[in-house]
Design an enzyme around this catalytic site. Structure first.
Site, PDB file in Angstrom:
ATOM      1  CG  HIS A  41      37.547  24.371 -17.010  1.00  0.00           C
ATOM      2  ND1 HIS A  41      36.292  24.482 -17.059  1.00  0.00           N
ATOM      3  CD2 HIS A  41      37.800  23.140 -17.768  1.00  0.00           C
ATOM      4  CE1 HIS A  41      35.683  23.145 -17.600  1.00  0.00           C
ATOM      5  NE2 HIS A  41      36.622  22.425 -18.114  1.00  0.00           N
TER       6      HIS A  41
ATOM      7  CG  ASN B 229      34.011  12.672 -26.007  1.00  0.00           C
ATOM      8  OD1 ASN B 229      34.283  13.420 -25.096  1.00  0.00           O
ATOM      9  ND2 ASN B 229      34.056  11.091 -25.948  1.00  0.00           N
TER      10      ASN B 229
ATOM     11  CG  HIS C 137      35.917  14.091 -21.857  1.00  0.00           C
ATOM     12  ND1 HIS C 137      35.058  14.571 -22.948  1.00  0.00           N
ATOM     13  CD2 HIS C 137      36.149  15.255 -21.172  1.00  0.00           C
ATOM     14  CE1 HIS C 137      34.703  15.732 -22.513  1.00  0.00           C
ATOM     15  NE2 HIS C 137      35.343  16.117 -21.663  1.00  0.00           N
TER      16      HIS C 137
ATOM     17  NE  ARG D 157      36.569  19.201 -23.047  1.00  0.00           N
ATOM     18  CZ  ARG D 157      35.985  18.988 -24.293  1.00  0.00           C
ATOM     19  NH1 ARG D 157      36.880  18.809 -25.367  1.00  0.00           N
ATOM     20  NH2 ARG D 157      34.852  18.940 -24.456  1.00  0.00           N
TER      21      ARG D 157
END
Length: 330
Positions: free
Chosen positions: A196, A97, A69, A65
């Site tokens: 995921h 975040n 990001h 992740r």
């Protein structure tokens, strides 16, 4: 004869260089970038991650992740790692975040070991990309050759982080638009969402699906009933924001294609998961079915899409810098 051998060697180098540039056109990146300057780079990342994941299996998903990001704000340039300072407003404070992004200490440990072995050589941006790949592999997922040679940003963008990273309640149209803005298509969207298959999400990110869908004070109709009841037990209507539930309830620490199978049965945890199948977007729904049926095809596309994502707005050559400490500018 010596001249012929020298010419042949130079020709071979030129051919190999051309091949690598053709394999990763326009990126300025090369999987062999540290072949001579820091040949231990891959080994250092893998060794640190093996120990970190044994201590905390969730860290694998967190590092995946982190790469995502990072790339969606300014590009894959390690801007997400920068702390607040006189000249930097950290992306760590953005809504997607704050109190959510994890794994910074693992990146710090990798960087410290790199600096011991290969000082001022391996960028933080490349470390993030390698950590995402190795986290996938150590969780049972596919391996890919990571194109390397990124340099680190000398700035961060709180606004881009807030604007570009999709929210957990995004519609399928919003997801497609935000991925398209980064040069990623619908196939990339569905494949990368497959990350995921590992990891956890906080109650605050999916509570609306349980209690207040579309402002009507009722659950999301796409949620399978027993799954919905299980989620309510861990995510109350009020409080418990940081209670966590697995994104893949069947195999939360194994990288496989179960995530897609769960979407078919109404067991996608986030709204942004379930809309891939139930969002009235035919191509996305077909891809979900395809990856649910064929894990090898999912793995192959996930690897390709990770390589593609990892080249978003990279800094190469003399742009940016190689940070000595990933949290601050040199």
């Amino acid at each position: 004869m010596a001249f012929v051998k020298l010419f042949s060697s130079l020709l071979l180098v030129a051919v190999l260089s051309w091949y690598r540039l053709e394999a990763f056109p326009g990126s300025g990146l090369d999987p062999e970038f540290y072949q001579f300057s820091c040949p231990q780079a891959n080994e250092i990342v893998m060794t640190v991650l093996e120990n970190a994941i044994v201590k905390d299996p969730r860290i694998a998903a967190s590092l995946l992740r982190l790469h995502f990001h990072d790339c969606f704000a300014l590009g894959c340039d390690a801007s997400v790692l920068l702390d607040d300072s006189k000249n930097v407003v950290s992306e760590k404070n953005s809504k997607p975040n704050k109190n959510s992004l994890r794994g910074f200490e693992v990146i710090d440990e990798i960087k410290a070991k790199m600096e011991q072995v290969c000082p001022h050589t391996v960028s933080c941006a490349d470390i993030v990309a390698l950590a995402a790949r190795d986290s996938t592999v150590l969780s049972g997922g596919p391996h890919w050759e990571v194109p390397l040679g990124r340099r680190d940003s000398t700035k961060a963008s709180l606004s881009e982080s807030n604007r570009n990273i999709p929210a957990p309640n995004s519609t399928i149209q919003t997801l497609i638009a935000k991925f398209s803005r980064q040069g990623l298509d619908e196939q990339d969207l569905v494949a990368l969402s497959g990350a995921h298959t590992i990891g956890l999400a906080r109650c605050a990110t999916f509570r609306q699906r349980l209690y207040n869908q579309n402002g009507k004070n009722q659950p999301d109709v796409t949620l399978e009933r027993n799954y919905y009841n299980d989620l309510k037990s861990s995510c109350p209507k009020v409080g418990g924001d940081n209670n966590v539930s697995p994104l893949d309830v069947s195999s939360p620490v194994r990288f496989d294609n179960t995530y897609f199978k769960l979407l078919l049965s109404g067991k996608g945890l986030l709204s942004s998961d379930e809309v891939l199948f139930a969002g009235n977007e035919q191509k996305a729904a077909e891809l979900v079915r395809t990856y649910a049926d064929d894990e090898d095809r999912f793995f192959h596309q996930f690897a390709d899409s990770m390589i593609k994502m990892g080249k978003i707005n990279v800094l190469t050559g003399s742009k940016g810098e190689i940070r000595k400490n990933c949290r601050r500018l040199n």
